[in-house]
Enzyme design. Structure first.
Site, PDB file in Angstrom:
ATOM      1  N   PHE A 141      39.228 -16.961 -29.526  1.00  0.00           N
ATOM      2  CA  PHE A 141      38.466 -15.340 -29.499  1.00  0.00           C
ATOM      3  C   PHE A 141      39.068 -14.480 -30.096  1.00  0.00           C
ATOM      4  O   PHE A 141      38.129 -13.580 -31.111  1.00  0.00           O
ATOM      5  CB  PHE A 141      38.755 -15.076 -28.097  1.00  0.00           C
ATOM      6  N   PHE A 155      30.508 -12.367 -15.084  1.00  0.00           N
ATOM      7  CA  PHE A 155      30.186 -13.622 -16.334  1.00  0.00           C
ATOM      8  C   PHE A 155      30.000 -14.541 -15.109  1.00  0.00           C
ATOM      9  O   PHE A 155      29.395 -15.687 -15.710  1.00  0.00           O
ATOM     10  CB  PHE A 155      31.375 -14.099 -17.173  1.00  0.00           C
ATOM     11  N   GLY A 186       1.389  -9.255 -42.888  1.00  0.00           N
ATOM     12  CA  GLY A 186       0.398 -10.232 -42.565  1.00  0.00           C
ATOM     13  C   GLY A 186       0.143 -11.521 -42.615  1.00  0.00           C
ATOM     14  O   GLY A 186       1.817 -12.218 -43.122  1.00  0.00           O
ATOM     15  N   SER A 209      27.594 -17.417 -43.475  1.00  0.00           N
ATOM     16  CA  SER A 209      28.273 -17.816 -42.194  1.00  0.00           C
ATOM     17  C   SER A 209      28.883 -19.186 -43.347  1.00  0.00           C
ATOM     18  O   SER A 209      30.483 -19.007 -42.603  1.00  0.00           O
ATOM     19  CB  SER A 209      26.906 -19.222 -41.779  1.00  0.00           C
ATOM     20  N   CYS A 245      39.747 -15.564 -33.510  1.00  0.00           N
ATOM     21  CA  CYS A 245      38.879 -15.684 -34.844  1.00  0.00           C
ATOM     22  C   CYS A 245      37.233 -15.163 -34.196  1.00  0.00           C
ATOM     23  O   CYS A 245      37.092 -14.755 -35.499  1.00  0.00           O
ATOM     24  CB  CYS A 245      38.645 -17.565 -34.426  1.00  0.00           C
ATOM     25  N   THR A 269      29.284 -25.157 -37.892  1.00  0.00           N
ATOM     26  CA  THR A 269      29.199 -25.046 -39.088  1.00  0.00           C
ATOM     27  C   THR A 269      29.481 -25.149 -40.201  1.00  0.00           C
ATOM     28  O   THR A 269      31.056 -25.729 -39.219  1.00  0.00           O
ATOM     29  CB  THR A 269      28.771 -23.532 -39.070  1.00  0.00           C
ATOM     30  N   THR A 303      27.081 -15.125 -27.450  1.00  0.00           N
ATOM     31  CA  THR A 303      25.105 -14.721 -27.426  1.00  0.00           C
ATOM     32  C   THR A 303      25.392 -12.912 -27.333  1.00  0.00           C
ATOM     33  O   THR A 303      25.699 -11.840 -26.525  1.00  0.00           O
ATOM     34  CB  THR A 303      24.845 -14.745 -26.356  1.00  0.00           C
ATOM     35  N   GLU A 353      28.172 -16.975 -31.834  1.00  0.00           N
ATOM     36  CA  GLU A 353      29.579 -16.007 -32.383  1.00  0.00           C
ATOM     37  C   GLU A 353      29.862 -14.986 -30.886  1.00  0.00           C
ATOM     38  O   GLU A 353      29.923 -13.899 -31.159  1.00  0.00           O
ATOM     39  CB  GLU A 353      30.041 -15.044 -33.197  1.00  0.00           C
TER      40      GLU A 353
END
Lengths: 397, 263
Positions: A249, A396, A352, A96, A251, A169, A378, A376
Site C-alpha cells: 500500500f 469494502f 467528430g 506507467s 508503494c 506492467t 479503482t 492503482e
C-alpha cells in the site's frame, strides 16, 4: 501544422514552482515533444513499448527521481509530479513505465530493503540498467489483495514461491520483480501466512513472465503475468523491514500520487487538440469554436484541469513536508483520473469522426485512461476509502 | 584548457513578434525566451571536449540582465562548470561592436583560450559578434563550422563552401569558433545536472571587473543605430485560375513564363 503545445496555466501555478521544478517540467516536455510524440502512435498500433527510450529515461534521471541517495536525483515530489504530467502527455504507457520502476519497484527496496539490497539494485535501476516490476494483483484478487493466494515457504536457505500475479506492467521486460506473497510458517496454512515482499530475478528457477495480449488500452505498454512454480530464491531476497499490506500500500500511494499529476498531462493533450481542432474545423461557414456548445465544453475542460492542477500541487507540497495522509492521495487520484477521462471522451466527441483516427491523440488517451481509472485502486475503491474516512465505517465487504 | 561559450537568450523560434513602437522596436513582454539554437551547438561542442577531458572548464558568458539567468541555469544544468553574466548600466544600448568589446574583455579576464559561439543569433541575425570578438582579441576565427576536431594546440574545422563543396580550415589556438547546425546533437539536461546547477554560482560582473572602458560600449559608443521598425509588407492575395484543367494549365504556364518569369 498543429500549434506547438503549451501547458495550461490559467491560475499561474508556475509562480509557485521552484526554478528546478520548472526546469524538470520543461526538460521532460521538450523530450516528449522530440522523442515520444513522433513514435508513439506507431508503437500503439504495434502493441510495443518503445524500448529505445529506456536508456534516455535513465540518463535524464527520471527513475526514482524523488528518492535520496543510491544514484537517485533527490528531487521534490512536485518535480516528480510534473515529470509524470509531461510523460503522460506523451502516453500513459511512458508514465506507467516510470511510475512502476520508481514508485513500485525502487521505492520498496529503498524503504523496506536491506542495505545490501539497496546497493545491489538501486543505482542500476536509477540508470535503467535494471528494469523492475511489481506483483501484487492476482487473477482472483484485485481490489482485495489481502486475499492473495501466492505463497512462500522456507526451505533451507531458500524460499519457495508458488502462485501467479496478473496485470503486471513491465513484467516481461523486467530484470527483477517485487513480489508480494504470504509467507507460511512451517506446518501452517494460507490463513497463517503474513504478506511479505520478495525480490525475484529474471532467470530464477520456476519463474516466468508471459506477456498478456488483446488489450484495447495502454497498448504501448508491456503487461504480463508472473508465474511461480516452485520458484526458489535465496533467503536474502526478502524485504526485511515490512510485514503485511502496509508494504504494497505504501508503494501504491506513491504511484497514485504520480498518477494524480500524470493524467493532467493526458487531459491537457486532449484539451490542446480539441481547442486546435475547434479553431480550424469549419462548419456552417465558421470555425466550430464559434459555437456556444463547443465553447461550453472547452470552458469545462479548462475549469476541471485548473482545479486538478491545484489539487495535485497542494498534495505534492504536503507530500514534501510530510503532512500528507493516504486518503488525500485517494481523492486526488480518483478526481483527476475521472476528469481526465471525461475530458478525453468529450475531446473525442469534439473531433467528430476525426476523433477516432490516430492522427489525433485523443482516442489513444481516452482508451489509456480507462486502464488508469482501474489500476492503482479503482475509482470505486477510492470512494470507499474516503467513505471510511468520513464515517469511520468500512464498507469494502 | 578553459573554454568559453557565448550564450545569448532569444525569443523562442515560434514566437509571434509584434512591433511595439516603430521607434523602439518589438514588444517582448509576452515572449518566451530560449537559448539561441546555434549557441546550443556551441555549448555541446564545449561539453564534448569537457567529457573527453580536453577541456578542464566550460564557462558560459552572457551579456544581459537577471532575466537571462534561467537560460544560464539551463546551460549549467547541461554541464557547464561556471557562468559569468555581464551586466552594467554602461552596457545598455550596445551595438554588436559594443557587445563584442564586453565579451572579448570577459574572455581575456577569465583566461579562456578557446571560444565557441553560435554562428549567429536568431533574433537580430547579425552574425557579427563571434568574428568581432576574435578580431578584438587578435585570435583566429572560423565561422559556420559543422564539423570540428580540436587538439591541444589547434583545431581543424569543416564548413559548407557552396555547391556541395567543403571548406577545411586549420586554426591555431586561441581561437573563436562559430558553430552551425549539424556540428552535433545538443544533449538534454539531466535531473542531477539540474540539482547541481542550483549550487553553481553565476558571477555577475560589470565594466570594472572585466576591464572594459565604459566609454567604448553602450548606446553612446554605438556606431549602428536602429531608426525604424516595421512589419514586412502584407502578402498580396493569391489568384485562383478558372476554367477546365487544360485551360488552367495553359494559364499557369503563361503566368510563370510572362509574369513571374521563372520558366
Amino acid at each position: 501544422m498543429p500549434a506547438k503545445y503549451e501547458g495550461l496555466d490559467f491560475y499561474n501555478i508556475d509562480a509557485h514552482l521552484t526554478d528546478e521544478e520548472r526546469m524538470v517540467r520543461d526538460l521532460v516536455r521538450q523530450w516528449v515533444d522530440d522523442k515520444v510524440l513522433p513514435i508513439i502512435e506507431k508503437h500503439n498500433r504495434a502493441h510495443t513499448f518503445p524500448d529505445e527510450l529506456i536508456p534516455e529515461i535513465g540518463e535524464m534521471g527520471l527513475l526514482g527521481m524523488n528518492m535520496e541517495g543510491y544514484g537517485c536525483a533527490g528531487m521534490s515530489n512536485v518535480a516528480y509530479g510534473l515529470a509524470c504530467q509531461e510523460l503522460e502527455r506523451g502516453d500513459s504507457a511512458i508514465r506507467s513505465f516510470v511510475s512502476v520502476q520508481g514508485s513500485l519497484a525502487m521505492h520498496p527496496i529503498h524503504s523496506f530493503g536491506s542495505e545490501e539490497q539497496k546497493q545491489k539494485y538501486l543505482p542500476k535501476m536509477a540508470r535503467a540498467e535494471l528494469i523492475g516490476c511489481f506483483g501484487l494483483t492476482e487473477p482472483d484478487y484485485g481490489s482485495n489483495p489481502g486475499g492473495m493466494v501466492t505463497k512462500a515457504v522456507e526451505d533451507g536457505d531458500h524460499y519457495v514461491l508458488n502462485g501467479a500475479k496478473m496485470w503486471i506492467t513491465n513484467g516481461t521486460i523486467a530484470d527483477l520483480a517485487i513480489v508480494w506473497a504470504k509467507l507460511i510458517p512451517q506446518g501452517g496454512t494460507l490463513a497463517d501466512g503474513v504478506i511479505r515482499g520478495f525480490i525475484v530475478e529474471k532467470g530464477d528457477p520456476g519463474f516466468s513472465a508471459p506477456e498478456m495480449h488483446g488489450k484495447h488500452s495502454l497498448k504501448a505498454s508491456v503487461t504480463s503475468e508472473l508465474v511461480f512454480e516452485d520458484c526458489r530464491i535465496p533467503k536474502d531476497r526478502i524485504l526485511p523491514h515490512v510485514h503485511g499490506l502496509r508494504g504494497p500500500f505504501s508503494c501504491l500511494n506513491n504511484a497514485r500520487y504520480g498518477i494524480s499529476w500524470g493524467v493532467l498531462g493526458a487531459a491537457q493533450a486532449c484539451f490542446h487538440s480539441a481547442r486546435d481542432y475547434a479553431l480550424t474545423r469549419i462548419q456552417f461557414d465558421k470555425p466550430i469554436a464559434s459555437y456556444q456548445l463547443v465553447q461550453n465544453k472547452l470552458a469545462w475542460m479548462l475549469r476541471e484541469i485548473t482545479k486538478g492542477q491545484l489539487l495535485a500541487l497542494h498534495l505534492g507540497r504536503m507530500k514534501d513536508d510530510g503532512t500528507m495522509f493516504h486518503e488525500q492521495v485517494s481523492l486526488a487520484k480518483m478526481n483527476n483520473v475521472d476528469i481526465a477521462l471525461d475530458i478525453a471522451r468529450i475531446a473525442r466527441d469534439m473531433h467528430g469522426a476525426n476523433g477516432i483516427l490516430d492522427e489525433y491523440p485523443v482516442m489513444r488517451h481516452m482508451a489509456n485512461l480507462e486502464t488508469v481509472k482501474t489500476y492503482e485502486g479503482t475509482h470505486d475503491i477510492h470512494n470507499l476509502i474516503l467513505g471510511r474516512w468520513i464515517t469511520g465505517i468500512q464498507a469494502f465487504f | 584548457m578553459k573554454i568559453g561559450v557565448l550564450l545569448k537568450q532569444v525569443p523562442a523560434s515560434d514566437s509571434r513578434i509584434k512591433i511595439a513602437d516603430p521607434q523602439r522596436g518589438v514588444a517582448l513582454d509576452d515572449v518566451k525566451w530560449e537559448i539561441n539554437p546555434y549557441d546550443e551547438f556551441a555549448l555541446e561542442a564545449a561539453l564534448a571536449l569537457l567529457d573527453a577531458k580536453v577541456a578542464s572548464d566550460v564557462v558560459l558568458l552572457t551579456v544581459g540582465g537577471a532575466d537571462t539567468e534561467q537560460r544560464i541555469r539551463d546551460g549549467l544544468a547541461r554541464g557547464a562548470t561556471a557562468a559569468v553574466r555581464l551586466d552594467d548600466a554602461a552596457f545598455g544600448g550596445s551595438d554588436c561592436l559594443g557587445v563584442s568589446r564586453i565579451l572579448a574583455a570577459a574572455v581575456k579576464a577569465e583566461g579562456i583560450t578557446l571560444v565557441f559561439a553560435g554562428k549567429q543569433a536568431i533574433d537580430g541575425d547579425n552574425a557579427q559578434v563571434p568574428a568581432m570578438v576574435a578580431e578584438l582579441l587578435g585570435w583566429g576565427y572560423v565561422g559556420e563550422v559543422d564539423q570540428l576536431e580540436v587538439t591541444g594546440a589547434g583545431a581543424k574545422a569543416w564548413r559548407a563552401a557552396g555547391g556541395g563543396a567543403r571548406d577545411v580550415v586549420e586554426v591555431g589556438l586561441p581561437a573563436v569558433i562559430g558553430c552551425d547546425k549539424g556540428l552535433n546533437q545538443p544533449r538534454y539536461a539531466s535531473l542531477k545536472g539540474i540539482m547541481m546547477a542550483k549550487r553553481k554560482k553565476i558571477d555577475v560582473k560589470g565594466a570594472g571587473a572585466i576591464g572594459v572602458d565604459a566609454g567604448s560600449v553602450g548606446a553612446s559608443a554605438a556606431l549602428v543605430s536602429e531608426t525604424n521598425w516595421g512589419e514586412p509588407p502584407a502578402r498580396p492575395p493569391g489568384r485562383v485560375l478558372q476554367g477546365d484543367d487544360a485551360a488552367r494549365v495553359k494559364a499557369l504556364v503563361a503566368a510563370l513564363r510572362d509574369e513571374v518569369k521563372v520558366i
